[in-house]
Design an enzyme around this catalytic site. Structure first.
Site, PDB file in Angstrom:
ATOM      1  CG  ASP A  46      -1.732   7.621   0.043  1.00 45.99           C
ATOM      2  OD1 ASP A  46      -1.037   8.415  -0.013  1.00 45.99           O
ATOM      3  OD2 ASP A  46      -2.788   7.036  -0.761  1.00 45.99           O
ATOM      4  CG  ASP A  52      -1.508   1.270   1.420  1.00 47.62           C
ATOM      5  OD1 ASP A  52      -2.218   1.788   0.472  1.00 47.62           O
ATOM      6  OD2 ASP A  52      -1.545   1.666   2.769  1.00 47.62           O
TER       7      ASP A  52
HETATM    8  C1  XBP Z   1      -5.409   6.005   0.759  1.00 46.31           C
HETATM    9  C2  XBP Z   1      -6.485   6.806   0.349  1.00 46.31           C
HETATM   10  C3  XBP Z   1      -6.247   7.879  -0.714  1.00 46.31           C
HETATM   11  C4  XBP Z   1      -5.849   9.045  -0.551  1.00 46.31           C
HETATM   12  C5  XBP Z   1      -5.810  10.222  -1.376  1.00 46.31           C
HETATM   13  O1  XBP Z   1      -5.998   4.747   0.935  1.00 46.31           O
HETATM   14  O2  XBP Z   1      -7.826   6.611   0.571  1.00 46.31           O
HETATM   15  O3  XBP Z   1      -7.753   8.462  -1.101  1.00 46.31           O
HETATM   16  O4  XBP Z   1      -6.086   9.570   0.821  1.00 46.31           O
HETATM   17  O5  XBP Z   1      -5.411   9.846  -2.637  1.00 46.31           O
HETATM   18  P1  XBP Z   1      -5.145   3.593   1.056  1.00 46.31           P
HETATM   19  P2  XBP Z   1      -6.467  10.368  -3.894  1.00 46.31           P
HETATM   20  O6  XBP Z   1      -3.709   3.840   1.902  1.00 46.31           O
HETATM   21  O7  XBP Z   1      -5.901   2.362   1.601  1.00 46.31           O
HETATM   22  O8  XBP Z   1      -5.010   2.997  -0.323  1.00 46.31           O
HETATM   23  O9  XBP Z   1      -6.881  11.749  -3.594  1.00 46.31           O
HETATM   24  O10 XBP Z   1      -5.791  10.463  -4.956  1.00 46.31           O
HETATM   25  O11 XBP Z   1      -7.714   9.477  -4.021  1.00 46.31           O
HETATM   26 MG    MG Z   2      -2.861   3.289   3.563  1.00 41.79          MG
END
Ligand code: XBP
Ligand code: MG
Length: 228
Positions: free
Chosen positions: A10, A8
């Site tokens: 973020d 993953d």
């Molecule tokens: C991460 C997210 C993303 C970011 C923003 O989830 O939900 O939406 O917050 O990215 P994970 P965007 O780590 O579970 O994948 O604004 O580009 O959608």
């Molecule tokens: Mg995440």
């Protein structure tokens, strides 16, 4: 024997969510909207993955006038532009332990892939600024939110990462920081190592096979003792 690790982005490779939050707020104010997401609200909104879906969810729970999908798309595009500028400016580093873990996996010949909800330009900005212009060579596959029909917690993005890797789930492991991410990876049949992150640290990570407080222990869990 683990043949591939799927990451993953973020909260896992880097603590990006605070920068996402600031970018959302900057995009709102640039668009003349008086919305401001504080940290507590953002933590709640993070239960909905994906920036466009998060904006739509915010409009719904705060009973704001509805917006067309194109308007949300344009606002989100502006947010992505703000976010990528901030990340390219060096505001985010990889989490402690991640650079060493990526190097150790490379030395051992373990394949790498990405399975994330975030938009492709955000991945490009983060990984080129932290791993260098050739970061893409390290990853066999990059699966992002807008490449699949359903975002996490659906398994689609992990299913796509497995197809790109051309490996069965039993030979891979996922690294995640959120409950939605764990559900997604588990739905694809993967073993999951969860690492607590700043924004999802209070999530119920009980569905993971292993839970770590930070990323420094990843090598001990994944790599054989001789090279870990
Ligand atoms: C991460 C997210 C993303 C970011 C923003 O989830 O939900 O939406 O917050 O990215 P994970 P965007 O780590 O579970 O994948 O604004 O580009 O959608
Ligand atoms: Mg995440």
């Amino acid at each position: 024997m683990i043949k591939a690790v799927i990451f993953d982005v973020d909260g896992t490779l880097a603590e990006t969510e605070e920068v996402h939050r600031l970018a959302f707020n900057r995009a709102f104010s640039n668009a003349g909207l008086d919305w401001s997401w504080d940290q507590e609200l953002y933590r709640r909104l993070l239960k909905v993955t994906g920036g466009k879906e998060r904006i739509a969810h915010f409009l719904e729970i705060f009973e704001k006038p509805p917006m067309e999908a194109e308007q949300i798309g344009a606002l989100h595009k502006a947010k992505t532009a703000v976010y990528t500028r901030m990340v390219e400016g060096g505001e985010v580093s990889l989490r402690p332990g991640i650079p060493e873990f990526l190097d150790a996996l490379r030395e051992r010949g373990t394949k790498l892939a990405i399975a994330t909800t975030t938009s492709l330009p955000n991945i490009e900005a983060l990984l080129s600024s932290t791993l260098g212009a050739h970061w893409r060579d390290r990853f066999v596959g990059v699966a992002a939110g807008d490449m699949v029909e359903r975002k996490k917690p659906a398994p689609d993005v992990y299913d796509l990462a497995l197809r790109l890797l051309e490996l069965p789930a039993g030979e891979c492991v996922a690294v995640e920081d959120s409950r939605n991410g764990i559900l997604s990876a588990k739905g694809a049949g993967l073993r999951v190592i969860a690492v607590r992150s700043a924004y999802c640290g209070a999530d119920d990570l009980g569905g993971a096979d292993v839970v770590l407080e930070d990323c420094r222990g990843l090598g001990l869990v994944v790599l054989p003792k001789s090279d870990g």
